[in-house]
Motif scaffolding. Structure first.
Motif, PDB file in Angstrom:
ATOM      1  N   VAL A 175      15.311  -6.824 -12.476  1.00  0.00           N
ATOM      2  CA  VAL A 175      14.792  -6.750 -13.842  1.00  0.00           C
ATOM      3  C   VAL A 175      15.439  -5.544 -14.511  1.00  0.00           C
ATOM      4  CG1 VAL A 175      12.755  -6.504 -15.304  1.00  0.00           C
ATOM      5  CG2 VAL A 175      12.615  -7.803 -13.155  1.00  0.00           C
ATOM      6  N   ILE A 176      16.371  -5.789 -15.441  1.00  0.00           N
ATOM      7  CA  ILE A 176      17.113  -4.752 -16.179  1.00  0.00           C
ATOM      8  C   ILE A 176      17.563  -3.604 -15.265  1.00  0.00           C
ATOM      9  CG2 ILE A 176      16.106  -5.280 -18.418  1.00  0.00           C
ATOM     10  CD1 ILE A 176      14.193  -2.929 -18.043  1.00  0.00           C
ATOM     11  N   GLY A 177      18.191  -3.987 -14.153  1.00  0.00           N
ATOM     12  CA  GLY A 177      18.753  -2.997 -13.242  1.00  0.00           C
ATOM     13  C   GLY A 177      17.815  -2.528 -12.144  1.00  0.00           C
ATOM     14  N   TRP A 178      16.561  -2.874 -12.194  1.00  0.00           N
ATOM     15  CA  TRP A 178      15.593  -2.481 -11.181  1.00  0.00           C
ATOM     16  C   TRP A 178      15.386  -3.629 -10.183  1.00  0.00           C
ATOM     17  CZ3 TRP A 178      13.164   2.306 -10.749  1.00  0.00           C
ATOM     18  CH2 TRP A 178      13.398   3.198 -11.791  1.00  0.00           C
ATOM     19  N   GLN A 179      15.155  -3.257  -8.922  1.00  0.00           N
ATOM     20  CA  GLN A 179      14.892  -4.247  -7.868  1.00  0.00           C
ATOM     21  C   GLN A 179      13.434  -4.105  -7.409  1.00  0.00           C
ATOM     22  OE1 GLN A 179      17.798  -1.871  -6.749  1.00  0.00           O
ATOM     23  NE2 GLN A 179      18.743  -2.930  -8.499  1.00  0.00           N
ATOM     24  N   PRO A 180      12.522  -4.902  -7.973  1.00  0.00           N
ATOM     25  CA  PRO A 180      11.103  -4.792  -7.603  1.00  0.00           C
ATOM     26  C   PRO A 180      10.858  -5.394  -6.213  1.00  0.00           C
ATOM     27  CG  PRO A 180      11.391  -5.858  -9.748  1.00  0.00           C
ATOM     28  CD  PRO A 180      12.717  -5.844  -9.080  1.00  0.00           C
ATOM     29  N   TYR A 181       9.803  -4.925  -5.574  1.00  0.00           N
ATOM     30  CA  TYR A 181       9.423  -5.457  -4.262  1.00  0.00           C
ATOM     31  C   TYR A 181       7.921  -5.291  -4.073  1.00  0.00           C
ATOM     32  CZ  TYR A 181       9.058  -0.610  -2.692  1.00  0.00           C
ATOM     33  OH  TYR A 181       8.688   0.704  -2.559  1.00  0.00           O
ATOM     34  N   GLY A 182       7.382  -6.051  -3.141  1.00  0.00           N
ATOM     35  CA  GLY A 182       5.983  -5.915  -2.725  1.00  0.00           C
ATOM     36  C   GLY A 182       5.900  -6.075  -1.221  1.00  0.00           C
ATOM     37  N   GLN A 183       4.971  -5.368  -0.600  1.00  0.00           N
ATOM     38  CA  GLN A 183       4.871  -5.403   0.862  1.00  0.00           C
ATOM     39  C   GLN A 183       3.423  -5.318   1.286  1.00  0.00           C
ATOM     40  OE1 GLN A 183       7.728  -3.172   3.394  1.00  0.00           O
ATOM     41  NE2 GLN A 183       5.923  -2.138   4.249  1.00  0.00           N
ATOM     42  N   ALA A 184       3.072  -6.094   2.318  1.00  0.00           N
ATOM     43  CA  ALA A 184       1.752  -6.037   2.946  1.00  0.00           C
ATOM     44  C   ALA A 184       1.956  -5.862   4.447  1.00  0.00           C
ATOM     45  CB  ALA A 184       0.947  -7.304   2.655  1.00  0.00           C
ATOM     46  N   SER A 185       1.191  -4.966   5.044  1.00  0.00           N
ATOM     47  CA  SER A 185       1.285  -4.744   6.488  1.00  0.00           C
ATOM     48  C   SER A 185      -0.113  -4.657   7.083  1.00  0.00           C
ATOM     49  CB  SER A 185       2.076  -3.468   6.800  1.00  0.00           C
ATOM     50  OG  SER A 185       1.426  -2.328   6.272  1.00  0.00           O
ATOM     51  N   PHE A 186      -0.247  -5.194   8.282  1.00  0.00           N
ATOM     52  CA  PHE A 186      -1.536  -5.185   8.986  1.00  0.00           C
ATOM     53  C   PHE A 186      -1.292  -4.807  10.423  1.00  0.00           C
ATOM     54  CE2 PHE A 186      -4.823  -7.264  11.558  1.00  0.00           C
ATOM     55  CZ  PHE A 186      -5.973  -6.760  10.959  1.00  0.00           C
ATOM     56  N   MET A 187      -2.091  -3.861  10.947  1.00  0.00           N
ATOM     57  CA  MET A 187      -2.006  -3.478  12.349  1.00  0.00           C
ATOM     58  C   MET A 187      -3.364  -3.639  13.014  1.00  0.00           C
ATOM     59  SD  MET A 187      -3.752  -0.489  13.224  1.00  0.00           S
ATOM     60  CE  MET A 187      -2.805  -0.052  14.673  1.00  0.00           C
ATOM     61  N   TYR A 188      -3.336  -3.911  14.318  1.00  0.00           N
ATOM     62  CA  TYR A 188      -4.574  -4.128  15.066  1.00  0.00           C
ATOM     63  C   TYR A 188      -4.408  -3.565  16.471  1.00  0.00           C
ATOM     64  CZ  TYR A 188      -8.181  -6.469  17.793  1.00  0.00           C
ATOM     65  OH  TYR A 188      -9.235  -6.722  18.642  1.00  0.00           O
ATOM     66  N   GLN A 189      -5.476  -2.977  16.996  1.00  0.00           N
ATOM     67  CA  GLN A 189      -5.519  -2.619  18.407  1.00  0.00           C
ATOM     68  C   GLN A 189      -6.917  -2.883  18.936  1.00  0.00           C
ATOM     69  OE1 GLN A 189      -4.668   1.705  18.725  1.00  0.00           O
ATOM     70  NE2 GLN A 189      -6.775   1.934  19.400  1.00  0.00           N
ATOM     71  N   ASN A 190      -7.001  -3.205  20.234  1.00  0.00           N
ATOM     72  CA  ASN A 190      -8.310  -3.495  20.815  1.00  0.00           C
ATOM     73  C   ASN A 190      -9.009  -2.201  21.211  1.00  0.00           C
ATOM     74  OD1 ASN A 190      -6.821  -2.764  23.034  1.00  0.00           O
ATOM     75  ND2 ASN A 190      -7.535  -4.431  24.322  1.00  0.00           N
ATOM     76  N   LYS A 191     -10.210  -2.327  21.743  1.00  0.00           N
ATOM     77  CA  LYS A 191     -10.994  -1.148  22.088  1.00  0.00           C
ATOM     78  C   LYS A 191     -10.293  -0.350  23.177  1.00  0.00           C
ATOM     79  CE  LYS A 191     -13.988  -3.054  25.716  1.00  0.00           C
ATOM     80  NZ  LYS A 191     -15.384  -3.260  26.141  1.00  0.00           N
ATOM     81  N   VAL A 192     -10.595   0.941  23.238  1.00  0.00           N
ATOM     82  CA  VAL A 192      -9.901   1.814  24.170  1.00  0.00           C
ATOM     83  C   VAL A 192     -10.868   2.862  24.696  1.00  0.00           C
ATOM     84  CG1 VAL A 192      -9.112   3.351  22.316  1.00  0.00           C
ATOM     85  CG2 VAL A 192      -7.854   3.281  24.459  1.00  0.00           C
ATOM     86  N   ALA A 193     -10.679   3.253  25.953  1.00  0.00           N
ATOM     87  CA  ALA A 193     -11.479   4.311  26.558  1.00  0.00           C
ATOM     88  C   ALA A 193     -10.871   5.662  26.212  1.00  0.00           C
ATOM     89  CB  ALA A 193     -11.536   4.138  28.075  1.00  0.00           C
ATOM     90  N   PRO A 194     -11.631   6.584  25.614  1.00  0.00           N
ATOM     91  CA  PRO A 194     -11.051   7.878  25.237  1.00  0.00           C
ATOM     92  C   PRO A 194     -10.935   8.864  26.397  1.00  0.00           C
ATOM     93  CG  PRO A 194     -13.326   7.749  24.497  1.00  0.00           C
ATOM     94  CD  PRO A 194     -12.998   6.412  25.083  1.00  0.00           C
TER      95      PRO A 194
END
Length: 436
Positions: free
Chosen positions: A339-358
């Protein structure tokens, strides 16, 4: 104050030969002068009344000599020395098959000396009460020396890798290697004050690196098996100082993989995950080097003095702490038309981890409990133009209070208040950057 002196020399043969070699040597010395002066001005402790109230600061009776208002002093010098010689040979057996062998011989010598602790009148078990030498010369204001010990050793770590290039865009490899961490010094007295020894990791790995569909799809991954010998384990001891011991052996088995797919010219999808089974492979007992502790009641050096524990601190098969069995992420990124010299973008990210013993030790884990599983969603949108990028983002869109860690102050067999450290809450932001 910290200074580091490091030298390395290596000699390599030309890369065009079917047999290539690199040999070298490494030498390093690190010096760390530590000065931590904990003062209590304007409060203090009045020895005549046995209570607080000295407006001029900490009572001289409890303060360290020549350091007014000083309740605690750390004045130490740490010197770490490392030496090594190494070599690696690559042999192109065929145009597709390469064999790599490596070897590193190492020596280490780590020392720590100086003073840490309270005055004689404040504590009979820490600080000046444990002094055994005249004033430490590097820290001229320290009253005496109560720490002067070192840990040294030598050994070797080998590596062997076979790489097979099935096609120009597909490759598999197999690796056997060994790694180590040097031993060191604990700055505490008593049974926990002994130097700790190196720990070693043997790694067996089978992996692949591939591209498909005219390089639109990339798929990499690895299967691995790691045997961890005499792993170094950190724990707190009074008065809240971290000590390290060699807790025994552990085993880590797992698979990791990542895939990237250019679905269209605008849309890129990627995902990655790691699955682990990481457990100790023998009982963790109160005495270093002992693995058979079925029912003896002992005052374990890894526990507060008032805590009596029966049996292993952690039984064989216990999960290593802070190691989720599964952790993964997915990312979708869309590049819009210019768009008039600009390169637009969109991004979605999702991360997951299960339960853990501290925690590793069973008594602590029973009180603290598991960190629950969680997933986090982040969104980003922006545009680029000639090295300039402007973007807006929302992190933790669902405003989850995921737990990064859990802890408590365990001082006896009684339960204590459990605290959590949460992830950053939902956050809105703007970012601008420029590449020159």
């Amino acid at each position: 104050y910290f200074e580091k002196w490091s030298q390395e020399v290596r000699l390599s043969t030309p890369a065009k030969y079917p047999v290539r070699a690199t040999v070298g040597a490494f030498l390093q010395r690190q010096l760390h002068n530590i000065w931590q002066n904990y003062t209590m001005p304007g409060y203090g402790w009045v020895s005549s009344t046995g209570g607080p109230g000295n407006p001029n600061g900490l009572s001289d009776y409890y303060s360290l000599p020549n350091l007014p208002n000083t309740i605690w002093l750390t004045a130490e010098q740490r010197v770490d020395r490392d030496r090594a010689v190494f070599a690696q040979i690559d042999w192109d057996i065929t145009d597709q098959l390469t064999l790599t062998g490596g070897f590193r011989q190492y020596w280490f010598d780590n020392g720590l000396e100086g003073f840490f602790g309270y005055s004689n009148h404040f504590s009979s078990g820490t600080g000046m009460a444990k002094c055994f030498q005249p004033t430490f010369v590097v820290a001229k204001y320290s009253p005496c020396t109560n720490l002067d010990t070192s840990s040294s050793g030598h050994g070797n770590v080998p590596k062997l890798t076979a790489t097979w290039k099935i096609t120009p865009d597909k490759m598999v490899y197999a690796t056997w290697s060994k790694g180590f961490r040097p031993g060191g010094v604990n700055r505490i007295a008593g049974p926990n004050g002994k130097p700790y020894q190196p720990d070693y990791l043997k790694n067996y790995e089978l992996g692949w690196k591939t591209t498909w569909a005219d390089n639109r799809l990339r798929w990499n991954g690895a299967l691995f098996w790691e045997d961890w010998k005499s792993f170094q384990f950190g724990f707190l001891v009074p008065p809240s100082i971290t000590a390290i011991t060699n807790a025994g052996n552990a085993r880590i088995r797992g698979v990791e993989s990542e895939i990237t797919f250019a679905a269209t010219r605008q849309l890129t999808l990627s995902a990655g995950f790691t699955w682990l089974k990481a457990t100790i492979s023998q009982n963790f007992c109160a005495q270093v080097g002992v693995t058979n502790c079925p029912g003896d009641s002992v005052n374990a050096p890894f526990l507060p003095p008032t805590f009596t524990y029966t049996g292993p601190l952690a039984t064989a098969g216990t999960d290593l702490p802070q190691v989720p069995k599964f952790k993964g992420n997915v990312v979708a990124r869309y590049e819009f038309p210019d768009v008039i010299g600009w390169q637009p973008y969109g991004q979605a990210s999702f991360m997951y981890q299960n339960k853990v013993a501290p925690k590793l030790k069973g008594n602590e884990q029973a009180v603290i409990g598991f960190q629950p599983a969680y997933g986090l969603l982040d969104l980003t949108g922006g545009a680029k133009n000639n090295g300039l990028e402007i973007s807006a983002y929302i992190s933790n869109v669902a405003n989850r209070r995921a737990q990064l860690t859990r802890f408590t102050n365990i001082t006896s067999n009684n339960d204590n208040q459990v605290y959590i450290v949460p992830t950053q809450p939902r956050t809105f932001g703007l970012r601008a950057s420029k590449d020159f």
